[in-house]
Enzyme design. Structure first.
Site, short mmCIF file in Angstrom:
data_model
loop_
_atom_site.label_atom_id
_atom_site.label_comp_id
_atom_site.label_asym_id
_atom_site.label_seq_id
_atom_site.Cartn_x
_atom_site.Cartn_y
_atom_site.Cartn_z
CE LYS A 52 -39.72 12.74 -0.96
NZ LYS A 52 -40.31 11.74 -1.86
CD GLN A 96 -39.23 10.41 -5.23
OE1 GLN A 96 -39.05 10.47 -4.02
NE2 GLN A 96 -40.07 11.21 -5.85
CG ASP A 119 -44.22 8.31 0.14
OD1 ASP A 119 -44.06 9.47 0.58
OD2 ASP A 119 -43.51 7.81 -0.74
#
Ligand code: NDP
Length: 294
Positions: A52, A96, A119
């Site tokens: 990412k 994460q 997200d």
């Protein structure tokens, strides 16, 4: 059979994102900025976060990685999230997953300002998605929609069977495919580990979206001729034949299923690369205040 080539689509869309990021920089005097929080050193999470960050740099975003020891307290993590929420120089914040057991992922998800939740896991974004309102769509389902769009796959009226009901993939995917939108307008069946006669359900599908987490789970005898197959699974196995030391497998038995399919995503080279694009597009939309104006 034709390949839904994640590598090709991702590279194409990243060029477009880079051009828009340059416009943001010219207009605002700063790049779109994504902050990622990584707790611990799980191998898979390390790889995903590194990818990412690398992709952010590639498209001209600023990226910051904040690493924490697995012993970090929930309170300390929540304080940091609140600090980043208030930082006007940050457009997107992701934490994460998975997190260590002593940290409640729900609390963490809800602590992130929904206007920076690139997200798309915050209940506000999920609720808005249900109502077909502007929102950050979870990155993996968003990436799949972008892929279907790119290949002009007509989904309207098709029967889509989603296997797996996680909050980050299967459940949002089922809602998105049923929405009155393009891609969308499918008749959707959402299946999971308690589904009876799973094989019969999957055999009814024009579109199969597999998000289970089990290598080669969808076999050729479960697939009708001409089906469109989206394989979300990423199953890592140790291998001495690759440079990285592991090999990736999907949830679909690609070699035997592909000859029956009309379209299929490979693993690797499919949905995983599109997930990054979904995240980048959400971060860009946040920087441009396209979803939430303030
Ligand atoms: P989860 O483990 O959260 O969910 C798995 C789902 O599969 C559950 O709903 C579970 O059912 C269902 N399931 C498990 N076994 C069976 C079975 N025998 N029959 C039917 N359903 C079953 O996984 P995720 O959704 O997070 O991830 C799924 C896969 O996708 C993983 O391989 C993951 O690594 C990958 N992934 C890939 C991404 C990408 O970018 N390509 C992004 C995110 C995930 P139940 O709810 O009943 O337990």
């Amino acid at each position: 059979m034709q390949l839904l080539d994640g590598k090709y689509v991702a590279e194409k869309l990243k060029l477009e994102i880079a051009a828009e990021a340059a416009e943001v920089l010219a207009a605002r005097g700063r790049k779109p900025h994504l902050v990622a929080i990584l707790v611990g050193n799980d191998g898979g999470s390390e790889t995903y976060v590194a990818s990412k960050m690398k992709n952010c740099e590639k498209v001209g975003f600023q990226s910051s990685l904040l690493r924490y020891d697995p012993s970090v307290s929930e309170a300390e993590l929540l304080d940091k999230i609140r600090e980043i929420n208030a930082d006007e120089n940050v457009d997107g914040l992701i934490v994460q997953l998975p997190l260590p057991k002593h940290i409640d992922p729900e609390k963490v998800t809800e602590a992130i300002d929904h206007r920076k939740d690139v997200d798309g896991f915050h209940p506000v974004n999920l609720g808005r998605m249900m109502r077909n309102l502007p929102c950050f769509i979870p990155a993996t389902p968003y990436g799949i929609l972008l892929m279907l769009q790119e290949y002009k796959i007509d989904t309207a009226g098709k029967h889509c069977v989603v296997v797996g009901r996680s909050n980050i993939v299967g459940s949002p995917m089922s809602i998105l495919m049923a929405r009155n939108a393009n891609p969308g307008n499918c008749t959707v069946t959402l299946t999971h580990s308690r589904t009876k006669d799973l094989k019969e359900q999957v055999l009814q599908a024009d579109i199969i979206i597999a998000a289970i987490g089990k290598k080669n789970f969808i076999t050729a005898d479960m697939v009708s001729p001409g089906a469109i197959i989206i394989d979300v699974g990423i199953n890592r196995e140790v291998s001495d034949k690759t440079k990285s030391g592991y090999k990736l497998y999907g949830d679909v038995d690609f070699d035997n299923v592909a000859p029956k399919a009309s379209w299929i995503t490979p693993v690797p080279g499919g949905v995983g690369l599109m997930t990054i694009v979904g995240l980048l597009k959400n971060t860009l939309a946040s920087a441009k205040k396209e979803i939430y104006k303030s």
